[in-house]
Design a protein around this motif. Sequence first.
Motif, PDB file in Angstrom:
ATOM      1  N   GLU A 119      70.457  -9.902  68.250  1.00 17.11           N
ATOM      2  CA  GLU A 119      69.076  -9.467  67.998  1.00 17.11           C
ATOM      3  C   GLU A 119      68.757  -8.149  68.714  1.00 17.11           C
ATOM      4  OE1 GLU A 119      66.672 -10.515  65.974  1.00 17.11           O
ATOM      5  OE2 GLU A 119      65.121  -9.197  66.779  1.00 17.11           O
ATOM      6  N   ASN A 120      69.173  -8.036  69.965  1.00 15.49           N
ATOM      7  CA  ASN A 120      68.859  -6.822  70.715  1.00 15.49           C
ATOM      8  C   ASN A 120      69.711  -5.621  70.324  1.00 15.49           C
ATOM      9  OD1 ASN A 120      66.617  -7.515  72.286  1.00 15.49           O
ATOM     10  ND2 ASN A 120      67.916  -8.722  73.668  1.00 15.49           N
ATOM     11  N   SER A 121      70.721  -5.866  69.523  1.00 14.41           N
ATOM     12  CA  SER A 121      71.552  -4.752  69.047  1.00 14.41           C
ATOM     13  C   SER A 121      71.115  -4.250  67.679  1.00 14.41           C
ATOM     14  CB  SER A 121      73.021  -5.192  68.964  1.00 14.41           C
ATOM     15  OG  SER A 121      73.417  -5.752  70.185  1.00 14.41           O
ATOM     16  N   THR A 122      70.278  -5.037  66.995  1.00 16.73           N
ATOM     17  CA  THR A 122      69.872  -4.606  65.661  1.00 16.73           C
ATOM     18  C   THR A 122      69.073  -3.313  65.775  1.00 16.73           C
ATOM     19  OG1 THR A 122      67.920  -6.045  65.717  1.00 16.73           O
ATOM     20  CG2 THR A 122      69.861  -6.912  64.607  1.00 16.73           C
TER      21      THR A 122
END
Lengths: 135, 135, 245, 245
Positions: free
Chosen positions: D214-217
């Motif tokens: 999620e935090n890499s999207t």
Amino acid sequence: MHEWALAEAVISSLSEITRKKGLRKIKGAYILLGEMQNIDRKVFRFAVRELTKNKKPFDGFTLNIKNEKTTLKCRSCGNEWTFSFSSKMPEDYLEAIHFIPEVSHVYIKCPKCGSRDFEIVKGRGVWIKSVKGVR
Amino acid sequence: MHEWALAEAVISSLSEITRKKGLRKIKGAYILLGEMQNIDRKVFRFAVRELTKNKKPFDGFTLNIKNEKTTLKCRSCGNEWTFSFSSKMPEDYLEAIHFIPEVSHVYIKCPKCGSRDFEIVKGRGVWIKSVKGVR
Amino acid sequence: MDPRPSLIDKRVKNVRRVIAVAAGKGGVGKSSVASMLALELSKRGYKVGLMDLDFYGPSAHVILGARGIQPSEDKGIVPPEVSGIKFMSIVYYAGDSPCPIRGIDVSNSIIELLTITRWGDLDFLVLDMPPGFGDSTLDVIRLLKKTEFVVVYTPSKVVIETVEKLVKMLKENKVSILGLVENMKTRGSDSAKRELKDFGIPFLGSIWLDKGFENSTGSPEKLLKTHFIKDIRSIIPKLKARKVR
Amino acid sequence: MDPRPSLIDKRVKNVRRVIAVAAGKGGVGKSSVASMLALELSKRGYKVGLMDLDFYGPSAHVILGARGIQPSEDKGIVPPEVSGIKFMSIVYYAGDSPCPIRGIDVSNSIIELLTITRWGDLDFLVLDMPPGFGDSTLDVIRLLKKTEFVVVYTPSKVVIETVEKLVKMLKENKVSILGLVENMKTRGSDSAKRELKDFGIPFLGSIWLDKGFENSTGSPEKLLKTHFIKDIRSIIPKLKARKVR
Ligand SMILES: Nc1ncnc2c1ncn2[C@@H]1O[C@H](COP(=O)(O)OP(=O)(O)O)[C@@H](O)[C@H]1O
Ligand SMILES: Nc1ncnc2c1ncn2[C@@H]1O[C@H](COP(=O)(O)OP(=O)(O)O)[C@@H](O)[C@H]1O
Ligand SMILES: [Mg+2]
Ligand SMILES: [Mg+2]
Ligand SMILES: [Mg+2]
Ligand SMILES: [Mg+2]
Ligand code: NI
Ligand code: NI
Ligand SMILES: [Zn+2]
Ligand SMILES: [Zn+2]
């Protein structure tokens, strides 16, 4: 016998028209019954009679019913064909189509190419074709 | 200028008809251009000319173009209205509709009730109305 | 002229509240929230109906373990009960088979179901909405004017993106929105909540990611013992009718 | 007569493989898998296109962080590149606004996009499919005959129920299915895999639930460092063209 509900829809719709157009009397209506839904005419007519009984604007109301043959058209190959309840289909499939004609896509395929991606061109269900009223 | 792509679709479609119907020559076609897509006729005609050049069956081919006015119909209130590119809409909205007429639902509302749930009844885009060929 | 729409309003005349659980996005827990909400309301003694409007991926019957039931016919169709909930779903007619139909047919099916289903007196009719905001959503907005929306989201960028679109669209159509429910909450990120606050819509509560939920699906007794249902309980008092426009 | 369908086959004539990432169900990770697959294939030097066909909840642009780009016009439209991927999405035309359109309009939009988009030479065109199997899925099957499906599922009863329907429907339409991808795998339940095995479809691999995803999207560089991409890497060799009917 869910035909009653469909008759109710027709009468509700006609009452709405009567109100909206300011009609004094609704003399008759011309209804198409699509073959796909295989609606029992007797029951349908009986329901309409009961539902219009003692309703002022429906005094002397006559119902004109026309059977509409079903035409299906394949979106994949363009083939057109008909559907009728005399087809050799299991009872419960026919019953399901009677309630929700669209589930025919689960039970019917294009006889030419086998696709279920077809359009119900006509003869689906209940349709009010025309209404005769007096202002 | 993506008009070229739409002209390509028309010519590809006409070639397919020529093949399928076993035509020797395709003398002409009658095309409707829906106002919603605001297709540049000059560019469209130019593309058709280029695309048919030196193609045997298209020898002497004439293109008949008719402008089709756009009719939109609200599913919520029944109101019908027209749409034309002369409307005071930001340039980029018109540009988006030019590419994908359906995104008009993002930019246009029913002028009567405000709903975006409307049908593009006619005048959407490119349509082959009829074809004249020689067997 | 299609006679059906004119009857639909009458069909829900004796339904006090129609609550649509929607998201625009799939997989956020619409069906889970809708089913659990119906279950808890029914357990509290309310008269509850549940209608699964996801014709491609009907799920409520799986969650509630509703198998082998069928509506009865009486001047229309009367939904059978599951844990006291009057339950309608396309599965009665399509079975477990895929129903590969286009939007126009989905629309026609929904209109037909709404026309012939006799809900009778209900306190709540819960609608389990499909993903997207196409034919089904547009028909609910058009034909069931008294519907109030509960919008479910999960703390994820792609979900927020879609949920925002649904909320914009509902507001524009002057549809009542009861509020937002955060689902599958885990420790950490409250950023999504912050982002959605801008919409000025009530926040109804969070449902924590419940590892025991999956294994309870299919059994109402088990579902009533999950953490999920406890979170639903704290949301129910906030469902007071309140029109946000 | 609609002239558009006749051109669509030609538009993908020089596209070696068309791979649709589908599920029937929403939220299982179709967009994530499609985007990551396109990203990894592009990184390996393949010519890759990605088309987001979810018009209600377009997500690929959010995952890949594709903002502020627009196709150019040249005898049609030429998709702009994101991390080397030729990328098409309805967001170019609808922006961030909700696009509340019915199935018939979705169908028309897809046909229009497929008609005017010039992909050129590609090794892979990845299609990010919407949930359901309505207009979009039926049009892909009808108009892009060379499409091969990758079916994504998560280990959950409601998901399996819908995925099974999609597989039945694809098989019946004699559509190629490359295989199944399990997403959001956690320790424990292999039961879903067992249940789906009955279909006789190759299992392509699992993607573990990745808390860092999620935090890499939004950032391709970050995405290329996730556990998710490692799982994608082990799936790629299994994507050899193989028709399961
Ligand atoms: N709070 C929760 N905790 C754990 N799992 C959940 C929760 N809510 C939903 N799920 C699971 O998430 C998946 C999607 O839920 P579902 O209700 O089918 O979503 P939708 O109807 O929005 O597509 C299902 O596998 C469901 O069991
Ligand atoms: N393997 C994974 N690990 C962690 N999160 C994931 C994984 N796959 C998908 N997600 C998350 O799940 C949600 C749904 O994914 P998405 O790709 O949008 O599904 P779909 O396209 O099927 O609706 C998103 O929030 C996404 O970030
Ligand atoms: Mg929804
Ligand atoms: Mg659901
Ligand atoms: Mg799909
Ligand atoms: Mg997606
Ligand atoms: Ni009956
Ligand atoms: Ni142009
Ligand atoms: Zn056919
Ligand atoms: Zn209107």
